[in-house]
Design a protein around this motif. Structure first.
Motif, PDB file in Angstrom:
ATOM      1  N   ILE A 260      -2.343  -7.849   3.611  1.00  0.00           N
ATOM      2  CA  ILE A 260      -1.138  -7.990   4.408  1.00  0.00           C
ATOM      3  C   ILE A 260      -0.958  -6.676   5.151  1.00  0.00           C
ATOM      4  O   ILE A 260      -0.815  -5.613   4.533  1.00  0.00           O
ATOM      5  N   MET A 261      -0.972  -6.758   6.452  1.00  0.00           N
ATOM      6  CA  MET A 261      -0.902  -5.535   7.265  1.00  0.00           C
ATOM      7  C   MET A 261       0.450  -4.843   7.079  1.00  0.00           C
ATOM      8  O   MET A 261       1.480  -5.500   6.935  1.00  0.00           O
ATOM      9  N   GLY A 262       0.410  -3.505   7.085  1.00  0.00           N
ATOM     10  CA  GLY A 262       1.649  -2.746   6.900  1.00  0.00           C
ATOM     11  C   GLY A 262       1.945  -2.462   5.434  1.00  0.00           C
ATOM     12  O   GLY A 262       2.985  -1.890   5.112  1.00  0.00           O
ATOM     13  N   PHE A 263       1.028  -2.862   4.553  1.00  0.00           N
ATOM     14  CA  PHE A 263       1.186  -2.560   3.116  1.00  0.00           C
ATOM     15  C   PHE A 263      -0.027  -1.786   2.628  1.00  0.00           C
ATOM     16  O   PHE A 263      -1.139  -1.980   3.103  1.00  0.00           O
ATOM     17  N   GLY A 264       0.213  -0.941   1.643  1.00  0.00           N
ATOM     18  CA  GLY A 264      -0.873  -0.182   1.031  1.00  0.00           C
ATOM     19  C   GLY A 264      -1.122   1.121   1.759  1.00  0.00           C
ATOM     20  O   GLY A 264      -0.804   1.262   2.954  1.00  0.00           O
ATOM     21  N   HIS A 265      -1.616   2.080   1.028  1.00  0.00           N
ATOM     22  CA  HIS A 265      -1.915   3.383   1.618  1.00  0.00           C
ATOM     23  C   HIS A 265      -2.915   4.111   0.744  1.00  0.00           C
ATOM     24  O   HIS A 265      -2.857   3.988  -0.476  1.00  0.00           O
ATOM     25  N   ARG A 266      -3.797   4.841   1.382  1.00  0.00           N
ATOM     26  CA  ARG A 266      -4.801   5.584   0.619  1.00  0.00           C
ATOM     27  C   ARG A 266      -4.150   6.624  -0.297  1.00  0.00           C
ATOM     28  O   ARG A 266      -4.597   6.860  -1.412  1.00  0.00           O
ATOM     29  N   VAL A 267      -3.078   7.247   0.160  1.00  0.00           N
ATOM     30  CA  VAL A 267      -2.473   8.337  -0.625  1.00  0.00           C
ATOM     31  C   VAL A 267      -1.223   7.876  -1.384  1.00  0.00           C
ATOM     32  O   VAL A 267      -1.045   8.202  -2.549  1.00  0.00           O
ATOM     33  N   TYR A 268      -0.332   7.120  -0.703  1.00  0.00           N
ATOM     34  CA  TYR A 268       0.899   6.706  -1.388  1.00  0.00           C
ATOM     35  C   TYR A 268       0.633   5.568  -2.354  1.00  0.00           C
ATOM     36  O   TYR A 268       0.140   4.513  -1.950  1.00  0.00           O
ATOM     37  N   ARG A 312       0.554  -2.616  -8.540  1.00  0.00           N
ATOM     38  CA  ARG A 312      -0.742  -1.969  -8.280  1.00  0.00           C
ATOM     39  C   ARG A 312      -0.602  -0.827  -7.268  1.00  0.00           C
ATOM     40  O   ARG A 312      -1.599  -0.314  -6.739  1.00  0.00           O
ATOM     41  N   GLY A 313       0.642  -0.434  -6.991  1.00  0.00           N
ATOM     42  CA  GLY A 313       0.861   0.709  -6.090  1.00  0.00           C
ATOM     43  C   GLY A 313       0.762   0.342  -4.621  1.00  0.00           C
ATOM     44  O   GLY A 313       0.517   1.193  -3.772  1.00  0.00           O
ATOM     45  N   ILE A 314       0.973  -0.937  -4.301  1.00  0.00           N
ATOM     46  CA  ILE A 314       0.896  -1.361  -2.889  1.00  0.00           C
ATOM     47  C   ILE A 314       2.313  -1.645  -2.385  1.00  0.00           C
ATOM     48  O   ILE A 314       2.956  -2.606  -2.809  1.00  0.00           O
TER      49      ILE A 314
END
Ligand code: ACO
Length: 382
Positions: A260-268, A312-314
């Motif tokens: 889902i675009m706009g969710f998730g981040h490599r660092v956050y 899961r941190g997303i």
């Protein structure tokens, strides 16, 4: 002949590699903290201006009023383009996307800058200001050209956000509109060693020039896994269309293991603090501009994602609520990523100068996993 075939450990995506030091932005991904030169992003978004933030990032301290006035004067003196650039914009196919146009036109600016290949810090600082000041002009001018409208020349009495919206729309923005864009510019100005900043640092580390580095960075930002995600979010919101379709659409995508675009981040791995601010800010803006449905669909998507993947941190990233913000400003979808670029030039340019102050060529290694000791087979025997 013996060959050492042991494969070294590869840090795919460089996720755990620290490849540079920076004094500009600090991210604590587990706590959801972002600071520019030690100041929390929320305080800057509430109280500062984009120009003040750029001065903070580049000089590592908040400017005094007279320093800020002088900085604004320098930026505004560079809004305009060389005549040949105005002519060149008219030659860009009107079917081009703004990101292709921006990348190409920023590259072209180098040919009109006598200091393009001057590597001194002073020249690089002047080029940083030129790039920051001229990018909005290029974006607005290209948009008017593709729509068959006359150019609106820059107005040095206005700040970057107001000047851009005036050049784009042919009329001055309301205070709310200019504030909304200014806030977006603040939130996107710098973010550690993200993909586009890394790409820019790689280019400058070869002792190439600022225009080449920023062109590299624009091309890297464009991808939907990075800055292009804000456009992808808007495409998704348009595809969903109505509140009562949100659940089926998002759950269907998750079932099919699609992102889902706009969710998730490599660092956050906690809530992106830029998204926290934008979510609150955009609620009122969307209501004021008749875009409440976009905001409500976004919050419902967030609820579903919260139940499905937050553990899961997303979480939403900065791009998620930017889409509703930019749509509320009346921007075409393909102008969303250029807004990100317009702001991130601050970070890219700052990183280039920071890198050059202690340069080492960035040149990692690839672990070769192909065959060895193969014979050369002549063409007629293959
Ligand atoms: N939706 C659903 N699942 C996701 C999402 C998402 N948006 N993001 C990550 N995941 C899942 C992946 O499917 C993967 O699951 P798996 O372990 O079962 O295979 C897991 O989380 C890890 O994902 P990766 O893509 O490997 O994580 P990475 O750190 O490489 O990716 C990225 C970060 C690229 C931002 C990713 O979260 C993503 O693609 N998000 C969507 C695009 C987006 O919004 N990009 C903007 C980023 S912010 C910015 O650039 C300003």
């Amino acid at each position: 002949m013996s060959t050492n075939t042991a494969t070294p450990e590869v840090d795919k995506g460089l996720a755990t590699t620290y490849a540079a030091e920076t004094e500009m932005s600090f991210i604590d991904g587990s706590k959801g903290i972002l600071e520019y030169v030690g100041i929390e992003i929320d305080a800057l978004a509430r109280n500062s201006s984009f120009e003040e933030v750029v001065s903070l990032l580049w000089n590592r301290r908040l400017p005094t009023q007279s320093e800020l006035d002088a900085f604004n004067k320098k930026i505004r003196a560079e809004y305009d383009l060389p005549d040949a650039m105005w002519a060149m914009i008219k030659q860009v196919p009107s079917s081009a996307t703004p990101m292709h146009a921006l990348r190409t036109l920023v590259s072209a600016l180098a040919m009109f800058d006598e200091e393009a290949d001057d590597p001194s810090e002073g020249a690089n600082e002047r080029k940083s200001i030129r790039l920051l000041a001229k990018a909005p002009t290029l974006i607005a001018a290209f948009d008017r050209h593709r729509k068959g409208q006359d150019f609106v020349k820059p107005d040095a009495s206005m700040n970057i956000a107001s000047n851009f919206l005036t050049m784009l729309n042919g009329e001055k923005p309301t205070d709310t509109m200019q504030k909304a864009l200014d806030v977006c510019l603040i939130l996107h100005a710098d973010h550690g060693l993200n993909a586009s900043t890394f790409a820019g640092r790689v280019t400058i580390s070869t002792l190439s020039d600022m225009y080449s580095a920023i062109t590299t960075a624009i091309g890297t930002l464009k991808g939907p896994l990075h800055g292009g995600a804000n456009e992808a979010v808007m495409v998704m919101l348009n595809e969903i269309g109505e509140m009562d379709r949100v659940d089926q659409y998002i759950k269907g995508k998750l079932d099919r293991k699609e992102k889902i675009m706009g969710f998730g981040h490599r660092v956050y791995k906690a809530y992106d603090p830029r998204a926290t601010y934008l979510k609150t800010f955009t609620k009122q803006l969307a209501a004021d501009t008749g875009n409440q449905k976009l905001y409500e669909m976004s919050t419902r998507i967030e609820q579903i994602m919260d139940e499905a993947v937050a553990a899961r941190g997303i979480y939403p990233n900065v791009d998620f609520y930017s889409a509703t913000t930019y749509a509320s400003l009346g921007l075409d979808i393909d102008l969303f990523t250029p807004m990100f670029a317009m702001s991130r030039i601050a970070g890219w340019a700052g990183h280039c100068i920071e890198h050059l102050s202690d340069n080492r060529l960035i040149r990692p290694r690839a672990a070769y996993v192909g065959p060895h000791e193969k014979p050369y087979v002549p063409m007629n025997e293959r």
